[in-house]
Design an enzyme around this catalytic site. Structure first.
Site, mmCIF file in Angstrom:
data_model
loop_
_atom_site.group_PDB
_atom_site.id
_atom_site.type_symbol
_atom_site.label_atom_id
_atom_site.label_comp_id
_atom_site.label_asym_id
_atom_site.label_seq_id
_atom_site.Cartn_x
_atom_site.Cartn_y
_atom_site.Cartn_z
ATOM 1 N N TYR A 81 26.113 71.561 21.958
ATOM 2 C CA TYR A 81 24.908 72.304 22.352
ATOM 3 C C TYR A 81 23.652 71.471 22.102
ATOM 4 O O TYR A 81 22.763 71.396 22.956
ATOM 5 C CB TYR A 81 24.852 73.608 21.576
ATOM 6 C CG TYR A 81 23.647 74.465 21.881
ATOM 7 C CD1 TYR A 81 23.595 75.228 23.043
ATOM 8 C CD2 TYR A 81 22.571 74.522 21.006
ATOM 9 C CE1 TYR A 81 22.488 76.027 23.325
ATOM 10 C CE2 TYR A 81 21.468 75.320 21.274
ATOM 11 C CZ TYR A 81 21.430 76.062 22.431
ATOM 12 O OH TYR A 81 20.336 76.844 22.701
ATOM 13 N N LYS B 287 21.032 70.171 24.944
ATOM 14 C CA LYS B 287 19.623 70.529 24.939
ATOM 15 C C LYS B 287 18.723 69.299 24.858
ATOM 16 O O LYS B 287 17.652 69.259 25.480
ATOM 17 C CB LYS B 287 19.323 71.494 23.790
ATOM 18 C CG LYS B 287 19.880 72.889 24.023
ATOM 19 C CD LYS B 287 19.304 73.501 25.298
ATOM 20 C CE LYS B 287 19.822 74.880 25.593
ATOM 21 N NZ LYS B 287 19.322 75.435 26.867
#
Length: 249
Positions: free
Chosen positions: A155, A159
């Site tokens: 993640y 991002k």
């Protein structure tokens, strides 16, 4: 001050959390909306609630990492008229395993939702916005992009890359207000996933994310959406090429 009234925005990840709150907030500000998420039932409910607030709404369930989904969203926005841009809010966490323990399909889902989805939406929307000479391209980032916390590595990587993509778009198409938005520590389903994660890094995640809950530092999805909605309604070009974090204003 630019108005969102009558303008059309695409919003991904619109079925729950920040996405749902933002859809309703933008509807109240007079925007028309094209909404997407992977689940039809919750997405349709968000669409109905946005319509009840006066917006013209289209919704299309699908995976925004797929070209056909992104293409369809832009087509729907064109049909509604006055296409003004998008907010790419979709994301997948898959918290708990260390990076090398993460199944390949989970890696692909995490990178697909944030990064490939951002690329596909950019790919089909930017030519329309460039032709109009104005518009917004907002990518929901995360402070996780700056940290190496075991258990959410994919993640954080996704991002970080998505935030770079936002700045790249700003460099290549400066007439479009392209920026990343960090919403802060928000009481969403992802927080719940981290608090109940399983895997080698689960204990550390439970301590950190459980601490956010216990200390009362989580803000609501409506608060997080409100900060962004106000920027979109005021002067989004002020943030072109930046990472906007309301906590640092």
């Amino acid at each position: 001050m630019p108005s969102l009234r009558g303008r059309t925005l695409i919003l991904t990840g619109a079925s729950r959390g920040i996405g749902r709150a933002l859809a309703l907030g933008l509807a109240e500000r007079g925007a028309n909306l094209v909404l997407t998420a992977r689940g039809e039932e919750a997405l349709a409910e968000t669409a109905r609630e946005a319509e009840a607030r006066g917006a013209r709404v289209r919704h299309h369930a699908g995976d925004v990492a797929a070209a056909e989904t992104a293409r369809r969203l832009v087509e729907l926005a064109r049909e509604l008229g006055r296409f003004y841009g998008f907010v790419h809010n979709a994301g997948v966490l898959h918290a708990g395993p260390l990076l090398w323990e993460l199944p390949e399909r989970h890696w692909n889902e995490v990178l697909g939702a944030s990064l490939t989805g951002a690329y596909q939406l950019t790919r089909f929307a930017l030519p329309e916005l460039i032709a109009s000479g104005d518009g917004v391209a907002v990518y929901v980032g995360s402070g996780a992009a700056e940290y190496n916390l075991p258990g959410i590595g994919a993640y954080a990587i996704a991002k970080a890359a998505e935030e770079h993509l936002a700045r790249q778009v700003a460099a290549e198409a400066p007439m479009v207000a392209s920026f990343a938005y960090r919403p802060g520590v928000v009481d969403t389903g992802m927080q719940e996933q981290a608090r109940s994660a399983t895997g080698s890094a689960a204990e550390q995640l439970h301590e950190i994310f459980g601490g956010y809950k216990e200390k009362g530092v989580l803000i609501s999805p409506e608060q997080a959406a409100g900060y962004l909605a106000r920027v979109l309604e005021a002067d989004p070009h002020r943030y072109t090429g930046t990472i906007y974090d309301w906590r640092k204003e």
